[in-house]
Design a protein around this motif. Structure first.
Motif, short mmCIF file in Angstrom:
data_model
loop_
_atom_site.label_atom_id
_atom_site.label_comp_id
_atom_site.label_asym_id
_atom_site.label_seq_id
_atom_site.Cartn_x
_atom_site.Cartn_y
_atom_site.Cartn_z
N LYS A 1 -40.24 -0.80 -15.21
CA LYS A 1 -40.03 0.59 -14.79
C LYS A 1 -40.08 1.60 -15.96
N PRO A 2 -39.56 1.25 -17.15
CA PRO A 2 -39.64 2.21 -18.26
C PRO A 2 -41.07 2.62 -18.62
N PHE A 3 -42.05 1.77 -18.30
CA PHE A 3 -43.45 2.08 -18.62
C PHE A 3 -44.11 2.95 -17.56
N PHE A 4 -43.51 3.01 -16.38
CA PHE A 4 -44.16 3.69 -15.26
C PHE A 4 -44.21 5.22 -15.43
N GLY A 5 -43.24 5.77 -16.13
CA GLY A 5 -43.17 7.23 -16.25
C GLY A 5 -42.87 7.87 -14.90
N LYS A 6 -43.26 9.12 -14.74
CA LYS A 6 -42.95 9.84 -13.50
C LYS A 6 -43.89 9.47 -12.35
N LYS A 7 -45.12 9.05 -12.67
CA LYS A 7 -46.11 8.83 -11.61
C LYS A 7 -46.30 7.36 -11.23
N GLY A 8 -46.00 6.45 -12.15
CA GLY A 8 -46.36 5.05 -11.95
C GLY A 8 -45.48 4.30 -10.96
N GLU B 1 -51.20 -7.86 -12.69
CA GLU B 1 -51.75 -7.09 -13.80
C GLU B 1 -50.72 -6.06 -14.22
N SER B 2 -50.24 -6.15 -15.43
CA SER B 2 -49.30 -5.17 -15.95
C SER B 2 -50.06 -4.01 -16.58
N LEU B 3 -49.44 -2.85 -16.57
CA LEU B 3 -50.03 -1.64 -17.18
C LEU B 3 -51.38 -1.29 -16.58
N GLY B 4 -51.52 -1.49 -15.27
CA GLY B 4 -52.76 -1.13 -14.58
C GLY B 4 -52.89 0.38 -14.44
N PRO C 1 -51.63 6.17 -8.90
CA PRO C 1 -51.30 7.12 -9.97
C PRO C 1 -50.49 6.48 -11.09
N GLY C 2 -50.70 6.97 -12.30
CA GLY C 2 -49.91 6.53 -13.45
C GLY C 2 -50.16 5.10 -13.85
N ILE C 3 -49.18 4.55 -14.57
CA ILE C 3 -49.24 3.15 -15.03
C ILE C 3 -48.52 2.28 -14.00
N ARG C 4 -49.16 1.16 -13.62
CA ARG C 4 -48.64 0.40 -12.49
C ARG C 4 -48.63 -1.11 -12.75
N LEU C 5 -47.68 -1.76 -12.12
CA LEU C 5 -47.72 -3.22 -11.98
C LEU C 5 -48.53 -3.50 -10.72
#
Length: 242
Positions: free
Chosen positions: A62-69, A8-11, A16-20
């Motif tokens: 990784k670019p979508f994860f931000g600081k928390k993902g 699942e992408s962008l979970g 925390p944050g946006i995750r794979l």
């Protein structure tokens, strides 16, 4: 090779944050409400995947994860494949990817210990505090889960405590209060998450010609969720309904 069931992408629900989110194959528990019964069998319809393939996928997102993902390993039960995951976790660490493990805490060996050592955060699912009710719900004891929590605390490993609220099975005031009393002084618990009971996986049982044994259990009302939140808040500062 790692047996992967799905991704699942962008979970946003599993850490925390946006995750794979990587759903792995195989589980040692037999939870009556399991939303992913197709992940229980050790082989199932999973795809054998190299660690490098998962690292590539994580790095590309990784670019979508931000600081928390980062990346979360769920299932199934990730520690079921601990030996194969250790080299992958090392590569993810080298790539600077934040690693979460969503686990029932019921498996313990040297590989699991190394896996938790490498992980940044553990999402520990405590299914029930009363062991008899835990066994009725999962067909397994909760003894190792509680030992795993103690290990995380002792070794300074941050974790989230997660609790699925199943009416008639895990929603008992005395059990939630006993759980709270047991864990209230733990320093490594960053937050407590109440996971509402849902029936989103029922269609999978039908497709697999399996009986869903909780078909008469109704989903939580807002009042039940608020009641549970208040019970947990007697013992923990950060309680969320996920």
């Amino acid at each position: 090779m790692i047996r992967v069931h799905s991704y699942e992408s962008l979970g946003t629900y599993d850490g925390p944050g946006i995750r794979l989110v990587v759903f792995l194959q195989g589980c040692n528990f037999r939870c009556l409400y399991c939303a992913n019964p197709d992940t229980i069998d050790a082989k199932g319809e999973s795809k054998e995947t190299t660690p490098e393939e998962i690292v590539r996928m994580a790095v590309s997102q990784k670019p979508f994860f931000g600081k928390k993902g980062g990346i979360t390993f769920s299932g199934g039960e990730p520690t079921f494949q601990a030996k194969a995951l250790v080299p992958l976790f090392r590569q993810l660490k080298e790539a600077g990817i934040h690693i979460c493990v969503d686990t029932n805490g019921g498996i313990w060996n040297k590989d699991v210990e190394e896996l938790f050592t490498l992980a940044d955060l553990v999402l520990l699912d405590v299914k029930e505090f009363n062991n008899e009710r835990h066994q009725a719900l999962t067909s397994r004891s909760n003894e190792q889960t509680l030992k795993t929590a103690a290990w995380l605390e002792e070794h300074g490993k941050p974790f989230w405590l997660r609790y699925v609220l199943v009416p008639g099975y895990s929603f008992f005031q005395e059990d939630i209060e006993a759980l709270g009393q047991h864990f209230q002084h733990y320093q490594m618990i960053q937050r407590v998450e109440i996971l509402p009971y849902h029936t989103l996986g029922v269609h999978k049982y039908e497709a697999m010609n399996l009986e869903y044994k909780l078909k008469d259990v109704k989903q939580n009302t807002p009042e039940q969720l608020e009641e549970a939140r208040k019970l947990f808040q007697q013992f923990f500062k950060t309680v969320y309904i996920n």
